[in-house]
Design an enzyme around this catalytic site. Structure first.
Site, mmCIF file in Angstrom:
data_model
loop_
_atom_site.group_PDB
_atom_site.id
_atom_site.type_symbol
_atom_site.label_atom_id
_atom_site.label_comp_id
_atom_site.label_asym_id
_atom_site.label_seq_id
_atom_site.Cartn_x
_atom_site.Cartn_y
_atom_site.Cartn_z
ATOM 1 N N LYS A 131 -32.645 10.746 0.045
ATOM 2 C CA LYS A 131 -32.603 11.377 -1.279
ATOM 3 C C LYS A 131 -33.175 12.791 -1.236
ATOM 4 C CE LYS A 131 -33.487 10.421 -6.152
ATOM 5 N NZ LYS A 131 -32.157 10.908 -6.523
ATOM 6 N N LYS A 182 -13.500 15.626 -3.328
ATOM 7 C CA LYS A 182 -14.100 16.923 -2.987
ATOM 8 C C LYS A 182 -15.406 16.688 -2.243
ATOM 9 C CE LYS A 182 -15.089 21.441 -3.787
ATOM 10 N NZ LYS A 182 -15.853 21.632 -2.539
ATOM 11 N N GLY A 211 -23.176 12.345 -12.465
ATOM 12 C CA GLY A 211 -24.345 11.523 -12.145
ATOM 13 C C GLY A 211 -25.296 12.221 -11.209
ATOM 14 N N THR A 212 -24.924 13.405 -10.754
ATOM 15 C CA THR A 212 -25.800 14.127 -9.813
ATOM 16 C C THR A 212 -27.132 14.435 -10.494
ATOM 17 O OG1 THR A 212 -23.830 15.142 -8.884
ATOM 18 C CG2 THR A 212 -25.930 16.129 -8.270
ATOM 19 N N THR A 213 -28.212 14.284 -9.746
ATOM 20 C CA THR A 213 -29.547 14.585 -10.273
ATOM 21 C C THR A 213 -30.086 15.850 -9.598
ATOM 22 O OG1 THR A 213 -30.455 13.065 -8.629
ATOM 23 C CG2 THR A 213 -30.109 12.191 -10.840
ATOM 24 N N PHE A 267 -26.287 5.524 -14.491
ATOM 25 C CA PHE A 267 -25.149 4.944 -15.211
ATOM 26 C C PHE A 267 -25.187 3.426 -15.255
ATOM 27 C CE2 PHE A 267 -23.516 9.205 -14.654
ATOM 28 C CZ PHE A 267 -22.850 9.409 -15.853
ATOM 29 N N SER A 311 -25.651 11.658 -16.937
ATOM 30 C CA SER A 311 -26.745 10.691 -17.045
ATOM 31 C C SER A 311 -27.445 10.566 -15.704
ATOM 32 C CB SER A 311 -26.207 9.323 -17.477
ATOM 33 O OG SER A 311 -27.268 8.388 -17.499
ATOM 34 N N GLY A 366 -34.028 11.452 -10.977
ATOM 35 C CA GLY A 366 -33.581 11.770 -12.338
ATOM 36 C C GLY A 366 -33.948 10.661 -13.303
ATOM 37 N N THR A 367 -33.860 9.420 -12.832
ATOM 38 C CA THR A 367 -34.193 8.268 -13.690
ATOM 39 C C THR A 367 -35.665 8.298 -14.087
ATOM 40 O OG1 THR A 367 -32.498 7.008 -12.540
ATOM 41 C CG2 THR A 367 -34.092 5.745 -13.827
ATOM 42 N N HIS A 418 -37.072 5.294 -3.540
ATOM 43 C CA HIS A 418 -35.672 5.496 -3.120
ATOM 44 C C HIS A 418 -35.600 5.619 -1.600
ATOM 45 C CE1 HIS A 418 -34.994 6.461 -7.371
ATOM 46 N NE2 HIS A 418 -33.730 6.148 -7.127
#
Ligand code: NDP
Ligand SMILES: O=C(O)C1=N[C@H](C(=O)O)C[C@H](O)C1
Length: 233
Positions: free
Chosen positions: A135, A30, A71-73, A99, A96, A141-142, A131
């Site tokens: 982004k 998708k 895993g999307t932030t 991951f 999360s 998110g981390t 990053h």
């Protein structure tokens, strides 16, 4: 196992390769423009998309009775809605910010260090994340998870991208080239500094962790974390 990929960008493509190598089948890729056709035939969905699409992707999975690894932030403000929908639909869910095995070990180290450092007022904590320039969200998110790890184990109560007031953790978010993801937690005093750092060399760890989480979640009902998947305390 049949996997629906919700999001087929940088991460979706690495996840596809690792999933195929591990003998899985991809039944849906998708992106922004196609439909959810095929989702209901999947054993598990893996969402690595964009902040504005995560809620639709996760909801579509619960509505199709397909457990979902996300895993999307950058969509945390809707987290409680997704938990409520998961409970209502008796779904399976792991979300999360990161991951990778290495970062999940780093999360544990961060929490342990926060407990120790909370005894010593002379040190002040700050964080830095670096990053790639593509982004969409900041801080990562981390970095938010790391800040939450400190907050839950110390007298700090909040994080900020601005100058930190008392009780706040300053996070600096840098965007440089194609950096996959580097996170540093620094405790600084007038005398010395203590620093812990995780550097991702590529996206393999994130993708492998997501596929392992999907293998673990398929057929399960409930809300889980990577601590459950990796059997970490
Ligand atoms: N938890 C973790 O371990 C990690 C999390 N991430 C997070 O994962 C997310 C994806 O990262 P990355 O792959 O690098 O990003 P990319 O920008 O490379 O990929 C995002 C993909 O999402 C697609 N997309 C856009 N709208 C929708 C929609 N409505 N439904 C489904 N897909 C859609 C885009 O499609 P199109 O190409 O058509 O625009 C694109 O293919 C980010 O939030 C990132 O922070 C990243 C690495 C690790
Ligand atoms: O967007 C990315 O690339 C990454 N996003 C995640 C985050 O926001 O923490 C995880 C990883 O650092 C890579």
């Amino acid at each position: 196992m049949k996997i629906a990929l919700l999001g087929y960008g940088k991460m979706g493509k690495v996840i596809e390769r690792i999933a195929l190598e591990r003998g899985h089948e991809i039944v849906l890729k998708k992106d922004e423009f196609n439909t959810y056709d095929g989702l209901s035939t999947a054993d598990v969905a893996i969402d690595f998309s964009v902040p504005s699409a995560a809620v639709d992707n996760i909801s579509a999975s619960f509505n199709a009775n397909v457990p979902v690894v996300s895993g999307t932030t950058g969509w945390l403000e809707h987290y409680d809605e997704m938990i409520a929908l998961c409970n209502e639909k008796k779904g399976g869910f792991i979300s999360s910010s990161n991951f990778s095995l290495g970062v999940n070990i780093f999360f544990g180290l961060n929490e342990y260090l926060a407990k120790i450092m909370n005894q010593f007022d002379s040190y002040k904590v700050t964080m830095e994340e670096i990053h790639h320039i593509h982004k969409l969200d900041a801080p990562s998110g981390t970095a938010i998870s790391l800040a939450q790890g400190v907050i839950q184990n110390s007298d700090y109560s909040n994080w900020t991208l601005d100058e930190a007031k008392k009780g706040e953790i300053h996070i600096e978010a840098k965007r440089i080239g194609e950096v996959p993801g580097t996170h540093t937690v620094n405790y600084d005093s007038a005398i010395d500094s203590i620093e812990i750092k995780h550097t991702a060399h590529n996206r393999e760890g994130f993708a492998l962790g997501a596929v392992i989480a999907a293998e673990w979640l398929a057929g399960k009902q409930g809300i889980f974390t990577m601590k459950d998947v990796l059997n970490l305390q």
